[in-house]
Design a protein around this motif. Structure first.
Motif, mmCIF file in Angstrom:
data_model
loop_
_atom_site.group_PDB
_atom_site.id
_atom_site.type_symbol
_atom_site.label_atom_id
_atom_site.label_comp_id
_atom_site.label_asym_id
_atom_site.label_seq_id
_atom_site.Cartn_x
_atom_site.Cartn_y
_atom_site.Cartn_z
ATOM 1 N N THR A 1 -1.017 -5.372 -28.777
ATOM 2 C CA THR A 1 -0.160 -6.548 -28.628
ATOM 3 C C THR A 1 1.209 -6.151 -28.103
ATOM 4 O O THR A 1 1.883 -5.291 -28.669
ATOM 5 C CB THR A 1 -0.010 -7.274 -29.972
ATOM 6 N N ALA A 2 1.598 -6.760 -26.985
ATOM 7 C CA ALA A 2 2.860 -6.420 -26.334
ATOM 8 C C ALA A 2 3.056 -7.309 -25.118
ATOM 9 O O ALA A 2 2.143 -8.026 -24.698
ATOM 10 C CB ALA A 2 2.865 -4.953 -25.886
ATOM 11 N N VAL A 3 4.241 -7.234 -24.571
ATOM 12 C CA VAL A 3 4.469 -7.793 -23.247
ATOM 13 C C VAL A 3 4.133 -6.685 -22.243
ATOM 14 O O VAL A 3 4.647 -5.566 -22.362
ATOM 15 C CB VAL A 3 5.919 -8.261 -23.063
ATOM 16 N N TYR A 4 3.295 -7.016 -21.296
ATOM 17 C CA TYR A 4 2.851 -6.042 -20.307
ATOM 18 C C TYR A 4 3.590 -6.280 -18.992
ATOM 19 O O TYR A 4 3.652 -7.415 -18.501
ATOM 20 C CB TYR A 4 1.350 -6.145 -20.102
ATOM 21 N N TYR A 5 4.115 -5.192 -18.445
ATOM 22 C CA TYR A 5 4.880 -5.242 -17.206
ATOM 23 C C TYR A 5 4.201 -4.409 -16.136
ATOM 24 O O TYR A 5 3.784 -3.275 -16.404
ATOM 25 C CB TYR A 5 6.285 -4.687 -17.425
ATOM 26 N N CYS A 6 4.124 -4.931 -14.938
ATOM 27 C CA CYS A 6 3.702 -4.104 -13.821
ATOM 28 C C CYS A 6 4.951 -3.630 -13.078
ATOM 29 O O CYS A 6 5.997 -4.286 -13.122
ATOM 30 C CB CYS A 6 2.768 -4.859 -12.883
ATOM 31 N N ALA A 7 4.810 -2.509 -12.436
ATOM 32 C CA ALA A 7 5.950 -1.910 -11.751
ATOM 33 C C ALA A 7 5.469 -1.115 -10.551
ATOM 34 O O ALA A 7 4.327 -0.649 -10.529
ATOM 35 C CB ALA A 7 6.730 -1.007 -12.709
ATOM 36 N N ALA A 8 6.351 -0.965 -9.582
ATOM 37 C CA ALA A 8 6.020 -0.256 -8.347
ATOM 38 C C ALA A 8 6.940 0.946 -8.177
ATOM 39 O O ALA A 8 8.149 0.860 -8.417
ATOM 40 C CB ALA A 8 6.157 -1.193 -7.154
ATOM 41 N N THR A 9 6.359 2.048 -7.737
ATOM 42 C CA THR A 9 7.129 3.257 -7.492
ATOM 43 C C THR A 9 6.774 3.835 -6.136
ATOM 44 O O THR A 9 5.618 3.803 -5.728
ATOM 45 C CB THR A 9 6.882 4.303 -8.586
ATOM 46 N N SER B 1 0.816 -1.217 0.000
ATOM 47 C CA SER B 1 0.000 0.000 0.000
ATOM 48 C C SER B 1 0.848 1.265 0.000
ATOM 49 O O SER B 1 0.327 2.354 -0.210
ATOM 50 C CB SER B 1 -0.944 0.004 1.204
ATOM 51 N N GLY B 2 2.138 1.108 0.209
ATOM 52 C CA GLY B 2 3.011 2.272 0.187
ATOM 53 C C GLY B 2 3.531 2.624 -1.187
ATOM 54 O O GLY B 2 4.255 3.611 -1.350
ATOM 55 N N TYR B 3 3.141 1.852 -2.193
ATOM 56 C CA TYR B 3 3.650 2.043 -3.543
ATOM 57 C C TYR B 3 2.521 2.344 -4.520
ATOM 58 O O TYR B 3 1.462 1.713 -4.476
ATOM 59 C CB TYR B 3 4.397 0.795 -4.021
ATOM 60 N N SER B 4 2.793 3.264 -5.403
ATOM 61 C CA SER B 4 1.930 3.438 -6.551
ATOM 62 C C SER B 4 2.330 2.390 -7.588
ATOM 63 O O SER B 4 3.496 1.981 -7.649
ATOM 64 C CB SER B 4 2.082 4.842 -7.128
ATOM 65 N N MET B 5 1.360 1.965 -8.370
ATOM 66 C CA MET B 5 1.585 0.852 -9.283
ATOM 67 C C MET B 5 1.289 1.258 -10.718
ATOM 68 O O MET B 5 0.257 1.887 -10.996
ATOM 69 C CB MET B 5 0.683 -0.315 -8.891
ATOM 70 N N GLY B 6 2.169 0.873 -11.602
ATOM 71 C CA GLY B 6 1.974 1.205 -13.008
ATOM 72 C C GLY B 6 2.061 -0.022 -13.887
ATOM 73 O O GLY B 6 2.575 -1.069 -13.481
ATOM 74 N N TRP B 7 1.522 0.140 -15.080
ATOM 75 C CA TRP B 7 1.664 -0.875 -16.127
ATOM 76 C C TRP B 7 2.363 -0.230 -17.320
ATOM 77 O O TRP B 7 2.027 0.896 -17.717
ATOM 78 C CB TRP B 7 0.316 -1.413 -16.567
#
Length: 122
Positions: free
Chosen positions: A90-98, A29-35
């Motif tokens: 169409t792509a490889v999708y990545y999640c990431a945390a900031t 919960s301390g991180y914002s999440m992106g794709w």
């Protein structure tokens, strides 16, 4: 934070697909999440981000009105619902945390998942 993306697959144009990204380790919960996504031969690009509280979201223009991001901090999971899919999605999708409030830059992210393939057929 360890991130595990799932839910990719093959879908026809106009269809829908949902991705999940499960987090473990530090307090989710301390991180914002992106794709982000990366198509063959192209650079990785920002898709969407949600703040740690869920109160702020940003979308790439290419997915506005079609993609939705949400999160469940109790389950340490962020979701990406993709509707009206197009072959260009169409792509490889990545999640990431900031640890930032939000970011649309690759360099703004601290942790990355392994990616999941999304293929949209025409």
């Amino acid at each position: 934070v360890q991130l595990q993306a799932s839910g990719g697959g093959l879908v026809q144009a106009g269809g829908s697909l949902g991705l999940s990204c499960a987090a473990s380790g530090r307090t989710f919960s301390g991180y914002s999440m992106g794709w982000f996504r990366q198509a063959p031969g192209k650079e990785r690009e920002f898709v969407i981000v949600i703040s740690w509280s869920g109160g702020i979201t940003y979308y790439a223009d290419s997915v506005k009105g079609r993609f939705t991001i949400s999160r469940d901090n109790a389950k340490n999971t962020v979701y990406l619902q993709m509707n009206s899919l197009k072959p260009e999605d169409t792509a490889v999708y990545y999640c990431a945390a900031t640890s930032r409030i939000t970011s649309r830059q690759i360099t703004g992210y601290d942790y990355w998942g392994q990616g999941t393939q999304v293929t949209v057929s025409s």
